[in-house]
Design an enzyme around this catalytic site. Sequence first.
Site, mmCIF file in Angstrom:
data_model
loop_
_atom_site.group_PDB
_atom_site.id
_atom_site.type_symbol
_atom_site.label_atom_id
_atom_site.label_comp_id
_atom_site.label_asym_id
_atom_site.label_seq_id
_atom_site.Cartn_x
_atom_site.Cartn_y
_atom_site.Cartn_z
ATOM 1 N N GLY A 70 -5.426 -3.581 2.948
ATOM 2 C CA GLY A 70 -5.479 -3.837 4.206
ATOM 3 C C GLY A 70 -5.283 -2.647 5.152
ATOM 4 O O GLY A 70 -4.416 -1.687 4.790
ATOM 5 N N ARG A 87 -2.120 0.982 8.730
ATOM 6 C CA ARG A 87 -1.742 1.766 9.862
ATOM 7 C C ARG A 87 -2.941 2.012 10.836
ATOM 8 O O ARG A 87 -3.178 3.160 11.545
ATOM 9 C CB ARG A 87 -1.415 3.171 9.385
ATOM 10 C CG ARG A 87 -2.201 3.894 8.532
ATOM 11 C CD ARG A 87 -1.651 5.286 8.450
ATOM 12 N NE ARG A 87 -2.452 5.973 7.391
ATOM 13 C CZ ARG A 87 -2.175 7.228 7.069
ATOM 14 N NH1 ARG A 87 -1.398 7.851 7.598
ATOM 15 N NH2 ARG A 87 -2.752 7.636 6.103
ATOM 16 N N ASP A 136 5.014 2.928 7.847
ATOM 17 C CA ASP A 136 5.659 2.764 9.395
ATOM 18 C C ASP A 136 4.203 2.747 10.151
ATOM 19 O O ASP A 136 4.520 2.819 11.421
ATOM 20 C CB ASP A 136 6.296 4.192 9.450
ATOM 21 C CG ASP A 136 5.490 5.362 9.340
ATOM 22 O OD1 ASP A 136 4.200 5.173 8.884
ATOM 23 O OD2 ASP A 136 5.800 6.669 9.596
ATOM 24 N N GLY A 137 3.116 2.825 9.484
ATOM 25 C CA GLY A 137 1.851 2.354 10.502
ATOM 26 C C GLY A 137 1.555 3.795 11.164
ATOM 27 O O GLY A 137 0.759 3.854 12.039
ATOM 28 N N ASP A 153 -11.161 0.770 -2.480
ATOM 29 C CA ASP A 153 -10.785 0.591 -0.952
ATOM 30 C C ASP A 153 -11.244 1.838 -0.279
ATOM 31 O O ASP A 153 -11.240 1.628 0.990
ATOM 32 C CB ASP A 153 -9.482 0.214 -0.789
ATOM 33 C CG ASP A 153 -8.407 1.408 -1.334
ATOM 34 O OD1 ASP A 153 -8.645 1.389 -2.621
ATOM 35 O OD2 ASP A 153 -7.711 1.657 -0.751
ATOM 36 N N ASN A 154 -11.365 2.734 -0.890
ATOM 37 C CA ASN A 154 -12.234 3.952 -0.346
ATOM 38 C C ASN A 154 -13.348 4.183 -0.382
ATOM 39 O O ASN A 154 -13.988 5.521 -0.558
ATOM 40 C CB ASN A 154 -11.353 5.255 -0.835
ATOM 41 C CG ASN A 154 -9.501 4.902 -0.060
ATOM 42 O OD1 ASN A 154 -9.330 4.443 0.707
ATOM 43 N ND2 ASN A 154 -8.854 5.645 -0.899
ATOM 44 N N ASP A 200 -12.138 8.307 4.076
ATOM 45 C CA ASP A 200 -10.512 8.550 3.764
ATOM 46 C C ASP A 200 -10.259 9.938 3.156
ATOM 47 O O ASP A 200 -10.358 9.971 1.977
ATOM 48 C CB ASP A 200 -10.154 7.373 2.602
ATOM 49 C CG ASP A 200 -8.719 6.823 2.960
ATOM 50 O OD1 ASP A 200 -8.008 7.912 3.466
ATOM 51 O OD2 ASP A 200 -8.500 5.720 2.881
HETATM 52 P P1 AMP Z 1 -4.931 5.341 1.403
HETATM 53 O O1 AMP Z 1 -4.376 6.010 0.271
HETATM 54 O O2 AMP Z 1 -4.653 6.183 2.672
HETATM 55 O O3 AMP Z 1 -6.393 4.799 1.235
HETATM 56 O O4 AMP Z 1 -4.007 4.131 1.780
HETATM 57 C C1 AMP Z 1 -3.690 3.121 1.101
HETATM 58 C C2 AMP Z 1 -3.330 1.771 1.854
HETATM 59 O O5 AMP Z 1 -1.926 2.282 2.385
HETATM 60 C C3 AMP Z 1 -3.986 1.589 2.847
HETATM 61 O O6 AMP Z 1 -4.094 0.187 2.961
HETATM 62 C C4 AMP Z 1 -3.541 1.926 3.926
HETATM 63 O O7 AMP Z 1 -3.567 1.214 5.193
HETATM 64 C C5 AMP Z 1 -1.828 1.975 3.789
HETATM 65 N N1 AMP Z 1 -1.384 2.903 4.498
HETATM 66 C C6 AMP Z 1 -1.139 4.485 4.173
HETATM 67 N N2 AMP Z 1 -0.332 5.068 5.016
HETATM 68 C C7 AMP Z 1 0.282 4.024 5.625
HETATM 69 C C8 AMP Z 1 1.326 3.994 6.440
HETATM 70 N N3 AMP Z 1 2.204 5.190 6.930
HETATM 71 N N4 AMP Z 1 1.693 3.030 7.085
HETATM 72 C C9 AMP Z 1 1.278 1.747 6.615
HETATM 73 N N5 AMP Z 1 0.305 1.491 5.725
HETATM 74 C C10 AMP Z 1 -0.158 2.957 5.214
HETATM 75 MG MG MG Z 2 -7.899 4.228 2.256
#
Ligand code: AMP
Ligand code: MG
Length: 488
Positions: free
Chosen positions: A91, A94, A126-127, A253-254, A263
């Site tokens: 989900g 951030r 941390d979002g 998810d990407n 992404d």
């Molecule tokens: P990603 O690797 O960027 O595709 O992210 C994988 C998952 O981690 C996704 O659900 C992102 O929303 C979550 N995510 C990545 N970085 C953060 C962050 N700093 N805080 C909260 N969720 C994160």
């Molecule tokens: Mg992603």
Amino acid sequence: MELTSEIGWNFKNSYARLPRRFFAEQHPTPVQLPKLIILNKRLAESLGLNAERLESEEGTAVFAGNKLPEGAFPLAQAYAGHQFGHFTMLGDGRAVLIGEQITPTDDRFDIQLKGAGRTPYSRGGDGRAGLGPMLREYIISESMHALGIPTTRSLAVVTTGEPIYRETELPGAILTRVASSHLRVGTFEFAAQWGKEGQLQALADYAIDRHFPDISEEYNKYFLFFRHVVERQAKLIAKWQLIGFIHGVMNTDNMTISGETIDYGPCAFMDEYDPETVFSSIDRQGRYAYGNQPGIGQWNLARFAESLLPLFHKKQEKAVEMAKEVLSYYAEVYDRHLLTGMRAKLGLFHAKEQDEALIRNLLVIMEKNRADYTNTFKALTFELFDEMDLFKTREFQEWQKQWKARLNEQKQSKAEVKQLMKNNNPAVIPRNHRVEAALEAAVEKEDYSVMERLLEVLSNPYAHTFEQEAYSTVPPPSHYPYRTFCGT
Ligand code: AMP
Ligand code: MG
């Protein structure tokens, strides 16, 4: 409200009408001291937004999540995904979708703030996001767009005035991402796994309506939907391969339903041609190496098919059979686009049997001689055969004879061949050392001029101007092995 009429926000929020399971209402978390770092004026105008107004405090407040335009419905989307092969609930952890902008040409684009604070899907995160990674996404996504590759776009980056903590302290930032939607393969996996009765179908209907309205009346529309997504992904990944783009984290998810690249985490462009190239520090097995991307695309689409099976046919066996057929169609579409693209890179207008071997042989020689991928094709285009060691080898000279002979078999003139090659072999790509230099100046010295020049050069990659020459030099040896990081 003033804001809407002056800036031109024109939100409709169709995603918010899906069942609640698919999202959480979520306001961005306001930030202390927002500052606009970069605005994509051309993109703003094409969205029907007043770029000048966006540069004002009002615009910055929206990009920072401190203020919402009229008609906004901020939400975080739920999705799942296979990450490095393992299924998990994810989900927007951030990111906050603030609304869908309807443009003057009646197109619809998600406006999403990435780095806007915690959401119910943040898990331990941390979002937030750092300035360097958000500018990196801005540069690479805009460069991909200029290269003619479907992608999410970058409208703006603001700093938040608040630090974030990774290995070191970094300036916090928010990227405004624009996408024809943020529907992912993972959104369907989520629906299939946790959706209640009818919710998977509701999501599929929504995606069809948004991306493939032409098929909405067809009796087998869910199957056609799958086929269309497969086609778009096959074409997209062929384009990545042709340009030497390595996504780096091709989790389900990407992977978008729209067929846009999404992404920009550990992604990078390949320098020396080597199918095993991996940049991501966390991809130790090389799962997402350059040469694996087409196969991973198919693997991801198989997960997509599994999610959609109940919509294909009442009888599972029949549904599986249908899915399998389309997955082999993926390979067919991919091969066709790759081959056509490669032919164009070599100045070949029409297909001939021997082309596959001709292309393969060149790649073998390039790999053996550690030849720079982009610059080899550029040199072939301009017949600059003194420029690289590769061209001095006997094997290349043998290959060159075959290529010349093949070119002579077609009726197009030399000028036409050169034009075709110029249109298909970029003068510049976002070279890793150039991107790093731009980010360092921006983050360490608040000097954005390096980035702005780089963006300018990258904005027209097939122009082959004199200025672009300086940007096509390969990185110094000290730059290897280049590593990218996921923890952005
Ligand atoms: P990603 O690797 O960027 O595709 O992210 C994988 C998952 O981690 C996704 O659900 C992102 O929303 C979550 N995510 C990545 N970085 C953060 C962050 N700093 N805080 C909260 N969720 C994160
Ligand atoms: Mg992603």
